[in-house]
Design an enzyme around this catalytic site. Structure first.
Site, PDB file in Angstrom:
ATOM      1  N   GLY A  71      45.713  29.837  35.809  1.00  0.00           N
ATOM      2  CA  GLY A  71      46.446  28.818  36.549  1.00  0.00           C
ATOM      3  C   GLY A  71      47.300  27.918  35.688  1.00  0.00           C
ATOM      4  N   GLY A  72      47.524  26.726  36.172  1.00  0.00           N
ATOM      5  CA  GLY A  72      48.395  25.768  35.513  1.00  0.00           C
ATOM      6  C   GLY A  72      49.604  25.411  36.349  1.00  0.00           C
ATOM      7  N   THR A 102      49.351  33.751  35.123  1.00  0.00           N
ATOM      8  CA  THR A 102      50.616  33.020  35.012  1.00  0.00           C
ATOM      9  C   THR A 102      50.824  32.419  33.630  1.00  0.00           C
ATOM     10  OG1 THR A 102      50.183  32.320  37.290  1.00  0.00           O
ATOM     11  CG2 THR A 102      52.056  31.313  36.176  1.00  0.00           C
ATOM     12  N   HIS A 198      50.460  42.600  39.308  1.00  0.00           N
ATOM     13  CA  HIS A 198      50.324  41.496  40.266  1.00  0.00           C
ATOM     14  C   HIS A 198      51.483  41.584  41.243  1.00  0.00           C
ATOM     15  CE1 HIS A 198      50.337  37.103  41.463  1.00  0.00           C
ATOM     16  NE2 HIS A 198      51.635  37.380  41.557  1.00  0.00           N
ATOM     17  N   HIS A 227      46.533  42.586  44.879  1.00  0.00           N
ATOM     18  CA  HIS A 227      46.918  41.535  45.837  1.00  0.00           C
ATOM     19  C   HIS A 227      47.670  42.128  47.029  1.00  0.00           C
ATOM     20  CE1 HIS A 227      45.693  39.215  42.478  1.00  0.00           C
ATOM     21  NE2 HIS A 227      46.859  38.963  41.939  1.00  0.00           N
ATOM     22  N   ARG A 230      48.201  40.455  50.550  1.00  0.00           N
ATOM     23  CA  ARG A 230      48.794  39.112  50.509  1.00  0.00           C
ATOM     24  C   ARG A 230      49.547  38.778  51.800  1.00  0.00           C
ATOM     25  NH1 ARG A 230      49.849  35.718  46.418  1.00  0.00           N
ATOM     26  NH2 ARG A 230      49.411  37.233  44.779  1.00  0.00           N
ATOM     27  N   ASP A 288      39.982  38.399  41.911  1.00  0.00           N
ATOM     28  CA  ASP A 288      40.914  37.386  41.389  1.00  0.00           C
ATOM     29  C   ASP A 288      40.167  36.088  41.093  1.00  0.00           C
ATOM     30  OD1 ASP A 288      43.327  36.431  40.470  1.00  0.00           O
ATOM     31  OD2 ASP A 288      44.131  35.950  42.448  1.00  0.00           O
TER      32      ASP A 288
END
Length: 444
Positions: A71-72, A102, A198, A227, A230, A288
């Site tokens: 994350g971030g 990411t 991804h 994913h 999604r 995930d």
């Protein structure tokens, strides 16, 4: 001295149904499977576990875990934490593959490798992908191919982002080069050598992957897109890809909630893939876990942030069985045997003689009761009995309230703590000691 464990009267899914069976475990392996296993005249201690009324499955394999955090998006305070051993084991996961995501700037593949080594030491089996969202991607040796060849735990490249505003928007040539690096590295090292992709919300969906496969001779087995639940349109593309023989990975941590109104519930996505005619051997599911789950509005503004949970992997597997009425053997294979085949982990994902004793026991309602990892019991009656090194912080020497416990065995931590001994050699000698040790006698 290793002990032997006999598990009696378990209803075994290997993932194929074997009916009621006994298992013999020695060290980290399954030594025998049969009816009424008994041992006589052995000098080894024998532990007998009665598993009557319990289902026994292979331990889960999660091929997408942000084990060192991720994350971030939204700022430094949104950096997600590392995962702990007991979070994995109480979710039934005995093998995990680490990814970055990411943030390939403040996070590194070296950090990910170190975390994987730690979790392996603490009790489960671990591997990693080298790389992050970005292209050129992040490696340890400078090349994805050499990472796979030279570093035992690296089994592929990923997660590389496509069809996502946060990606580097790689071209078909960029993706083909990365896939070739992964494939050739795998061939040289005898590993899977996959490119783990991804998939985001962009309208291009799987177009880039279809383009690469049309323009090159790369086999579909090189790619593991994830994913894919999604949104409904992406899932339709995934159905097409799966029917053509490509691997499709559903994410258990992506499911509808108060902020996400477009994703497809993972167990429902699996049902849709099966109903559309996708061979179940091409379907896998991962969590995930510990990755950030940002929700952006139409203007690209961050409006909500969550964190992926490892527990969703078994929750969605259970829902696939109970709510979607997918056969037990099929649902279990999607999170065990099929993942092991994709990643060439021949000693994982099944219950058979000679493989690792990674075992998941549930009751008749599919609630997790016991877990074994590499032949060691790590969860009992639904609670962890083996913890990561720093999970119980109050029991760590140097932490508040720990001095009285130093040198004593802490059963919650699963290993003895080290008591300071003034007679032990000092790794940090004082000045006088350093000078004394540095003196040399010279002869004339």
């Amino acid at each position: 001295m290793h002990s032997l464990t006999i598990i009696k009267n378990a209803t075994v899914y290997a993932p194929k149904s074997l009916g009621k069976r006994d298992l013999l475990i020695g060290g980290r392996q399954i030594l025998a499977i049969g009816e009424n296993i008994e041992l006589h005249s052995t000098h080894l201690p024998i532990h007998v576990m009665d598993a009557s009324g319990l289902f026994l499955f292979p331990g889960l394999i999660d091929q997408h875990v942000h084990m060192a955090g991720g994350g971030g998006e939204g700022g430094f305070h949104y950096r997600t934490p590392e995962i702990s051993l007991s979070h994995l084991t109480t979710a039934g996961v005995t093998t995990a593959v680490g990814v970055l995501g990411t943030d390939g700037i403040t996070r590194s593949t070296r950090e990910l490798l170190a975390k994987a080594q730690a979790l392996d030491y603490e009790g489960i089996s671990t591997y990693i992908y080298c790389g992050a969202y970005q292209v050129p991607t992040r490696t340890i040796t400078g090349m994805p191919r050499s990472d796979i060849v030279l570093i035992e735990k690296v089994i592929g490249v990923g997660e590389i982002a496509i069809s996502d505003s946060r990606s580097s928007h790689p071209s078909d040539r960029d993706l083909a080069e990365l896939a070739s690096e992964a494939r050739v590295g795998g061939l040289l090292a005898g590993k899977a050598g996959v490119l783990h992709l991804h998939l985001g919300d962009d309208d291009t969906k799987l177009k880039l992957l279809f383009d690469v496969l049309r323009q090159t001779e790369l086999p579909k087995s090189t790619f593991t897109p994830t994913h894919l639940n999604r949104n409904p349109d992406l899932l339709k593309d995934a159905i097409r890809y799966g029917k053509e023989g490509g691997y499709v990975d559903v994410t258990s941590g992506i499911r509808p909630d108060e902020h996400d109104h477009i994703s497809v519930k993972p167990s429902t996505a699996i049902r849709m893939l099966l109903d559309a005619g996708v061979n179940p051997q091409f379907i896998t599911m991962s969590s995930d876990s510990n990755g950030s789950s940002p929700i952006f509005n139409d203007q690209g503004k961050l409006v909500a942030m969550g964190i992926g949970s490892i527990a969703t992997l078994w929750e969605e597997t259970r829902d696939a069985i109970v709510e979607e009425e997918i056969p037990v053997e099929t649902a279990i294979g999607i999170v065990t045997k099929h993942v092991a085949r994709v990643l060439k982990l021949t000693h994982k994902g099944q219950i058979k003689v000679g493989v690792d004793a990674d075992l998941l026991f549930t009751d008749e309602k599919y609630q997790i009761q016991h877990v074994y990892a590499k032949g060691r019991k790590v969860v009992e009656d639904g609670k962890p009995i083996v913890f990561g090194t720093f999970e119980n912080v109050s029991g760590i020497p140097g932490s508040p309230g720990s001095k009285a416990e130093a040198g004593k065995e802490n059963k919650e931590r699963g290993r003895p703590m080290i008591e300071h001994d003034d007679d032990d050699p000092d790794d940090f000698p004082d000045r006088d000691e350093r000078q004394r040790k540095s003196r040399r006698d010279y002869c004339c």
